[in-house]
Design an enzyme around this catalytic site. Structure first.
Site, PDB file in Angstrom:
ATOM      1  N   GLY A  37      75.185  42.537  21.665  1.00 54.11           N
ATOM      2  CA  GLY A  37      76.116  41.806  22.589  1.00 54.11           C
ATOM      3  C   GLY A  37      77.492  42.849  22.527  1.00 54.11           C
ATOM      4  O   GLY A  37      77.706  43.857  22.169  1.00 54.11           O
ATOM      5  N   CYS A  38      78.093  42.174  23.934  1.00 55.59           N
ATOM      6  CA  CYS A  38      79.204  43.092  24.393  1.00 55.59           C
ATOM      7  C   CYS A  38      80.506  42.904  23.314  1.00 55.59           C
ATOM      8  O   CYS A  38      80.986  43.847  23.006  1.00 55.59           O
ATOM      9  CB  CYS A  38      79.690  42.342  25.702  1.00 55.59           C
ATOM     10  SG  CYS A  38      79.874  40.647  25.660  1.00 55.59           S
TER      11      CYS A  38
END
Lengths: 335, 335, 335, 335
Positions: free
Chosen positions: D148-149
């Site tokens: 995930g970012c």
């Protein structure tokens, strides 16, 4: 009708003071000073066209005093304390929007601002203009130190909790995000559109001048020494401050109880809205409101507060202070 | 490996030239000049950290010529023509990103730029660096005048139609909207974030310096005198130009026929995309593409064109010209 | 105290109507309807917390009429004409913010909106609510068709000139740039932040529904058939319309004379500011002003006009109409 | 030439994967799937016009396997684990950009995602695709869980310090600010331009699904249980994550020593740039870089990290993983 002088009229806070005052039924802007500009105020601030019909002038203190009753001093720090003593002597009431009279201790001022305070006897005697804390003391005063924008946000968020003694005063972290208007109207590379747009950044970590101001007021409120970690950020927006504040609790508190502490503290305060939802800066844009909520995560307190840095963070609270100083309704021109 | 000097390396176009060149397998930035800066290039342009390992220097022309084969001149106009003759004499090829060598007539230059051209014999002999029109003439040249951003957008949109003689050459209106990066990195009140954000404005109506450039190239293309009304606007965005262009037709043309004219004109041109949908500046952000479409409304021609003012409008087309000058593939480093 | 119902209270124009009305000393919002929402108005519009203490309801027309004197109808077109006849029958005055009663001719309505008008007898008898043109006719009326945002901008810019007969009525080009709030609060890919930010685009070229509205009013004003080319653009900003309008002159006019025509036309009109500088949308943000100026370039007229699409383009002019309908001062709640 | 299938091609991460891959000399997009779209990919993503010449299709797994060697799975979580087992069985290598294979423990997955994991045996055996930590383990693998970012930003900032055992693992606060593109292309009121512009907000406080991912990886790295307070914010920008991370130190560390820890940890890692200045999201816009720095304030550690959520936070790191899986140079198509 109270006649108002705006001292240093070319910047953004002066613009907002004038914009708000033209809605005030008991105030009239009669003097707007500038050392650099001479034409109509609207030539620098076109949004004031047809609203403010005054030209920039560079009057003496006596000339200001002849034409005005109250001065909003929108000069930079240092310039402000060079002007204010004579304005007061000439009989004007003053709301100082600079930082010069916010700190109580001349030594702290010198440390953070890098020069000696030239009017030290007024430090400690000037009321800090946060009406939600000091409303009664503001009434009738001649000089009010209008608070900083980050400061107001941080203090309004934390005061209810530190005054109750439920937060560890050495654990406070203030992660604050501000719109770019807070950086003022003086051209710099760092505040160009092409630099700020699509960019989030932090600055002045551990060294921002609002730090001692926050600590002084919160220490007063709590009766204990408060030390904060304050991290200001520049967000790609014009207006608004969003403060996300973290603190350790000294005892277990539920979220409901924390909300109740906020609600009680701000009962009857027209410009603080305690909300249960997560606030956004846009909810308070162009208003004098500060919206606050609180969460408990893994036993720690997270307070979230938003305000418009130009209004509740500067010009709006200045009008609020002006209203209190002059005996007007606190909300006049602000709703 | 072609060694590249960037002359005047602190501005945004220089930044983009360097950013694009580090992707170029046959080019290497060896010299970056500045009169004001001395540290690593990345100290001014942090996005180039680890990509460009050169420091700003202030070398003589001979020193530049020892270390570089081609110069991208990113100086302001006037400064550019003061430097370029000696760079050429020293044997460098030059892509000039200023306006100094774009106009053919010294009198027109003097009229629009307010000072005499000091290298007038090169005017008229310098190739205007719009590869879609002048690709063959760019190959092997020593000096290319890189076009203006508004100019490229306007010419690419109009050339297919004026070259066919189907538009009334006195009826052209160019309503152009630009991102703020086009205004450069020098701090000014007008390009502060707090001024540009949430604001659309027009400027230099009837007096923008890209006007004679557009007229010169379109007159050449059409063989008739072209006069345009050019209205530049500043839009609250970082990058991008959107041109909405209106012209009267000299004969009835269907929308399908107008599209076909575009498609034929740009067949085989890798950086102009003729599209049937309405283009957005975001479609071409950070690319060297110019997207164009056309509509006929109430018998009049409306051409819509978009490009990234920093890439296809400045640094990208400069690399495209560099590729052609040096015999590289036109698209190298640009896709 | 006039009691106000807001019909269709979840959208942006309804939000702005309520925000402005809470400043109105002679009006009070008593009813806010919604078919989808049931909680407090502030649960959908958090900026109205503590300002509007009403909950969404879904009342019958009679219930509305019992609790309100005037309705601001913020429904989409079609839904609006389904509701308004019964609101009028029940004795309410109505300001309709939809397009349903703006056009005089049911056939034109059907052509542009794609369905039959179900209340055709009121078309042609309803006053078009542009107070600067129709102020006297608005006073005391029961139903006002509040104008579109592009429409107001375009008409205010052009009316002074077309009414004088000095512009060629077939030459008018309106290149308009709007903020995204004009597209409303219904979620669509095209109005997502990630689509609009850093993007300028055009849409509905030759087919935007404000076209017949502009043409109808300008034809009335000029006494001749006016046909315009209208090109709307979406600009990456929240609020504001910037119209750049081009027209051929029927006779030679100087810029000074054109300015004088504007000044005379709007003398005594509090919400149109004729300015000599080039206006920006930010100058009128959050205000009911329309700022206009004019230039002559190569013999052609260029009129530039800005307003806040949410205020002077929708909710603000609705309050202005409300003030006139009810006999209040035209500027109440709007300065 | 490796043939690539993009599974779920209409969203923003798919767009970025395709945009980056067209620069990759050893990869070619051959299949782009969609259940809702059927036309050319460029009809949904106009920026890919002339770059990606494939149409959306809805093929069976076998058809995908005939035409592609590697799949980038850009489906939402849940849909992803419904497709991936069969893609793997059909012989494809898979980079999964959803969250479905990131967590090791099916119970944790079920708790945070609200449904049972249907492919639990692969949990714990799938390599977490953060190449700076797991580069060697990624080489040659068939399935990589792309991080995930927020997760990548947080882990890259903290791993050097938690792996040294110098931070209190229960004291970590991650205050993260993200651009709006991270919220995806599905229309929602909350991500409309008019909602996000000029607005900073917090969301999912104490409940964001990247929390267990951060904790799992940092616990692995440190050998101790790490619990974080993670506060995501939405900032009014398109791209970029800015993480401001606070932690108590277990022993006194100078700022210089902390910087040195970062530099050593990331020596030889091409996409992490340890910088001494304060980074801005704009420095890494449209790049695969993560810029990190560190400060010590009042004895506490403050780590600041930025990356482009669409590139290093999603599509770029996916290509980096793809390069490692396929034995290509790690930086191909990414500089």
């Amino acid at each position: 009708m109270v006649r108002v002088a705006v001292i240093g009229g070319t910047g953004y806070t002066a613009l907002e003071v004038m914009r708000l005052l033209q809605r005030h039924p008991q105030a009239e802007v009669t003097v707007v000073t500038s050392r650099s500009e001479t034409g109509p105020v609207a030539s620098v601030h076109p949004s004031l066209t047809s609203l403010v019909d005054v030209s920039f002038t560079s009057p003496t203190t006596d000339e200001i005093a002849e034409n005005a009753d109250v001065a909003f001093c929108c000069l930079p720090h240092k310039a402000s304390m060079d002007s204010i003593p004579s304005l007061l002597s000439a009989g004007l009431k003053v709301v100082d929007l600079s930082a010069d009279y916010r700190l109580n201790d001349p030594a702290v001022y010198e440390k953070w601002y890098g020069h000696v305070h030239t009017d030290p006897t007024r430090l400690g005697n000037t009321v800090y203009g946060l009406p939600e804390l000091n409303g009664d003391r503001i009434k009738g005063r001649d000089l009010i130190a209008n608070p900083g924008c980050y400061t107001s946000t941080s203090i309004l968020a934390l005061a209810p909790f530190v005054s109750r003694g439920i937060v560890n005063c050495e654990s406070i972290i203030i992660d604050a995000k501000s719109g770019v208007s807070g950086a003022g109207r003086t051209p710099k590379v760092a505040t160009l559109y092409a630099e700020c747009n699509e960019s989030m950044s932090a600055y002045a970590i551990g060294s921002h001048r609002h730090t001692p101001e926050i600590e002084q007021v919160l220490s007063d409120v709590s009766g204990r020494k408060v030390e904060v970690i304050f991290t200001p950020h520049l967000a790609p927006m014009d207006r608004g401050i969003f403060a996300t504040i973290y603190a350790d609790l000294t005892k277990k508190v539920t979220e409901a109880a924390a909300m109740e502490i906020l609600r009680k503290f701000y009962a009857g305060k027209p410009f603080v809205r305690v909300v249960s939802h997560l606030p956004k800066t846009k909810d308070v844009a162009y208003t004098n409101f500060c919206d606050i909520t609180v969460r408990i995560v893994r036993g720690r307190l997270i307070v979230l507060a938003v305000l418009d840095n130009m209004i509740k963070g500067a010009a709006g609270v200045a009008i609020q202070n002006f209203n209190l100083m002059c005996g007007f309704n606190e909300t006049t021109a602000l709703l």
